[in-house]
Write a protein that holds these residues in place. Sequence first.
Motif, short mmCIF file in Angstrom:
data_model
loop_
_atom_site.label_atom_id
_atom_site.label_comp_id
_atom_site.label_asym_id
_atom_site.label_seq_id
_atom_site.Cartn_x
_atom_site.Cartn_y
_atom_site.Cartn_z
N MET A 203 0.84 -1.20 0.00
CA MET A 203 0.00 0.00 0.00
C MET A 203 0.88 1.25 0.00
SD MET A 203 -3.21 -1.06 0.16
CE MET A 203 -4.23 0.17 0.98
N SER A 204 0.55 2.19 -0.87
CA SER A 204 1.33 3.43 -0.94
C SER A 204 0.77 4.46 0.03
CB SER A 204 1.28 3.99 -2.36
OG SER A 204 1.86 5.28 -2.40
N VAL A 205 1.66 5.17 0.74
CA VAL A 205 1.23 6.22 1.66
C VAL A 205 1.15 7.56 0.95
CG1 VAL A 205 2.16 5.06 3.69
CG2 VAL A 205 3.63 6.61 2.39
N ARG A 206 1.27 7.57 -0.38
CA ARG A 206 1.18 8.79 -1.16
C ARG A 206 -0.09 8.82 -2.03
NH1 ARG A 206 4.24 12.89 0.75
NH2 ARG A 206 6.41 12.27 1.06
N THR A 207 -1.05 7.99 -1.67
CA THR A 207 -2.24 7.84 -2.53
C THR A 207 -3.36 8.81 -2.16
OG1 THR A 207 -1.69 5.49 -2.73
CG2 THR A 207 -3.88 6.16 -3.43
N LEU A 208 -3.50 9.17 -0.89
CA LEU A 208 -4.65 9.93 -0.42
C LEU A 208 -4.86 11.25 -1.17
CD1 LEU A 208 -7.04 10.10 1.51
CD2 LEU A 208 -5.52 11.16 3.20
N PRO A 209 -3.83 12.08 -1.41
CA PRO A 209 -4.09 13.34 -2.14
C PRO A 209 -4.69 13.11 -3.52
CG PRO A 209 -1.94 13.42 -1.07
CD PRO A 209 -2.43 12.01 -0.95
N LEU A 210 -4.20 12.11 -4.25
CA LEU A 210 -4.74 11.84 -5.59
C LEU A 210 -6.18 11.35 -5.51
CD1 LEU A 210 -1.65 10.08 -7.25
CD2 LEU A 210 -2.35 12.48 -7.42
N LEU A 211 -6.46 10.49 -4.55
CA LEU A 211 -7.83 10.00 -4.38
C LEU A 211 -8.77 11.15 -4.04
CD1 LEU A 211 -9.84 7.63 -4.12
CD2 LEU A 211 -9.15 7.42 -1.72
N PHE A 212 -8.37 11.96 -3.08
CA PHE A 212 -9.26 13.05 -2.64
C PHE A 212 -9.50 14.07 -3.74
CE2 PHE A 212 -9.87 17.31 -0.99
CZ PHE A 212 -11.01 17.14 -0.21
N LEU A 213 -8.45 14.51 -4.42
CA LEU A 213 -8.60 15.57 -5.42
C LEU A 213 -9.40 15.10 -6.63
CD1 LEU A 213 -5.00 17.08 -5.25
CD2 LEU A 213 -7.12 18.16 -4.47
N ASN A 214 -9.19 13.87 -7.05
CA ASN A 214 -9.95 13.37 -8.20
C ASN A 214 -11.42 13.14 -7.86
OD1 ASN A 214 -8.10 12.86 -10.65
ND2 ASN A 214 -6.89 12.05 -8.96
N LEU A 215 -11.69 12.58 -6.70
CA LEU A 215 -13.09 12.42 -6.29
C LEU A 215 -13.74 13.78 -6.09
CD1 LEU A 215 -12.97 9.46 -3.71
CD2 LEU A 215 -13.83 9.42 -6.05
N GLY A 216 -12.98 14.73 -5.54
CA GLY A 216 -13.51 16.08 -5.36
C GLY A 216 -13.81 16.74 -6.69
N PHE B 294 -1.57 16.05 2.41
CA PHE B 294 -0.35 15.61 1.74
C PHE B 294 0.65 14.91 2.67
CE2 PHE B 294 -1.84 18.04 -1.80
CZ PHE B 294 -1.16 17.55 -2.91
N LYS B 295 0.33 14.82 3.94
CA LYS B 295 1.21 14.07 4.84
C LYS B 295 1.14 12.58 4.48
CE LYS B 295 0.79 17.24 8.78
NZ LYS B 295 0.24 17.42 10.15
N PRO B 296 2.29 11.89 4.40
CA PRO B 296 2.25 10.45 4.09
C PRO B 296 1.37 9.70 5.08
CG PRO B 296 4.50 11.28 3.96
CD PRO B 296 3.67 12.39 4.57
N GLN B 297 0.39 8.98 4.58
CA GLN B 297 -0.55 8.28 5.45
C GLN B 297 -1.30 7.23 4.65
OE1 GLN B 297 -3.93 11.08 6.51
NE2 GLN B 297 -2.65 12.48 5.30
N GLU B 298 -1.82 6.24 5.36
CA GLU B 298 -2.64 5.21 4.72
C GLU B 298 -3.98 5.81 4.31
OE1 GLU B 298 -1.72 2.19 4.04
OE2 GLU B 298 0.16 2.06 5.18
N LEU B 299 -4.65 5.17 3.36
CA LEU B 299 -5.98 5.61 2.97
C LEU B 299 -6.95 5.41 4.12
CD1 LEU B 299 -6.58 4.30 -0.68
CD2 LEU B 299 -5.90 6.58 0.08
N TYR B 300 -7.94 6.30 4.22
CA TYR B 300 -9.01 6.11 5.19
C TYR B 300 -9.95 5.01 4.69
CZ TYR B 300 -7.56 10.67 6.99
OH TYR B 300 -6.84 11.71 7.51
N SER B 301 -10.79 4.50 5.58
CA SER B 301 -11.83 3.57 5.16
C SER B 301 -12.84 4.33 4.30
CB SER B 301 -12.54 2.99 6.38
OG SER B 301 -13.26 4.01 7.06
#
Length: 379
Positions: A1-14, A56-63
Motif C-alpha cells: 500500500m502506498s502512503v502517497r495515494t490519499l491526495p490523488l484519491l481526494f482531489l480526483n473524487l472532489g 499531503f502528509k504520508p498516510q494510509e488511505l481512510y476507510s
Amino acid sequence: MSVRTLPLLFLNLGGEMLYILDQRLRAQNIPGDKARKVLNDIISTMFNRKFMEELFKPQELYSKKALRTVYDRLAHASIMRLNQASMDKLYDLMTMAFKYQVLLCPRPKDVLLVTFNHLDAIKGFIQDSPTILHQVDETFQQLTETYGGLSAGEFQLIRQTLLIFFQDLHIRVSIFLKDKVQNSNGRFVLPVSGPLPWGTKVPGLIRTFNNKGEEVRKAEFKHGGSYVAAPKEGSFELYGDRVLKLGTNMYSVNRPVETHMSGASENLAAQTQESIAPNPLAKEELNLLARLIGGMEIKKPSGPEPGFRLNLFTTDEEEEQAALTRPEELSYEVINIQATQDQQTNKELARIMGEFEILDQPRRSASKGDDLLAMMDEL
C-alpha cells in the motif's frame, strides 16, 4: 500500500463531485449567483492551505466510510444542502467515475494527468476568483513536488492502492451503461484497442536476446487489437496539453445520470459490513480524520442568505424512493468503529463539529462522557 495515494484519491473524487454539482445546479435552474457561491465555497474549502497540508502528509488511505464523512462535510460547506439519498448518489457517481479513469489509465503515471485534468476544470469554475485560483495553483505545485520525482514502480503501487480501494464497488451508472463501457453487473469493459501508453511500441513483435545482449531472433504474432502509438506525452506543467482525456467533465453535455446497485454489489454489501469489534487502528484513524476535517476551516456565512436543497434525482419522488430502497449496509451516516475515550481529542473534535453544524437538520444529543465514536456519529 502506498502512503502517497490519499491526495490523488481526494482531489480526483472532489473534481468529480464538482462536475456533478455544477450539472445539477444548472439542471435545477439555480440562480447564477447562488450556483457560483456554492462552487466557490466548496472549492475554497477543498483547497484550504491547512487542509492540504494535512492531506499531503504520508498516510494510509481512510476507510470508505471515513472518507465519505469528509465529502459529506465538504458538500455542505456552502448554502446548499443534500439529503441522505442525494448524497449517496453523489458519492456513488464520484467513486465509479474515478474508478473507471484509474482502470483506463494507459500507464500508472498517467493518474497524475487525470488529476491535472480535474484541476484544470476546477480552475474554469473559479475564473473570476483570483484568491481561490491561487489556492488551486498552490496545490498543483504541491502535486508536482510530491509526485514529479516518483519512479514508475512507485506510481504502479499508487495505482494498485487505488484499485484495492475501489475493488468492491460495482454500481451501475446510466452514462456508462449507455456508452457500453459498463456491463449490467456493474463491472467495466476494458478496451483491447486504442492509443498505447507513451513510450511503448505497437505489440506484434517478440525479440530474443542472448546473454551478451545481442538480438538473435525475431518473431511476429497477431495481437488481435487495433493499437496506435501515442502521438505525444501529456504535459505535467501548470498549463499545457494533457493529451489524456480521462478526468475531463463528462457532464458538460446535459445528460440524465442514474445509479443502480448491481446484484453482486448488494450481496457483497451484506458480506462486507464493517465489524463492530474493537479495532486497534480505529482510534488513530479517527484522530487523523479529525485533524483532516479540522483543517477545512469552513467560514460560516456572514449574512442571512437563505440556503437551498439540491436534488440529484429527476424528481423528489425518485429521491424519496431511493432513500427507502438503499441497502442499510451501505449507509455512511455512522462510522461503526469502537474507540477508547480521549478527552483532549473529544474536546477538539467537538470544536470541529461545531464549525460544521448544518442548519435545518436535527442533531442527536450527546453527554459529556460520550466517546470519540459517538462524536463521529454526529458528523
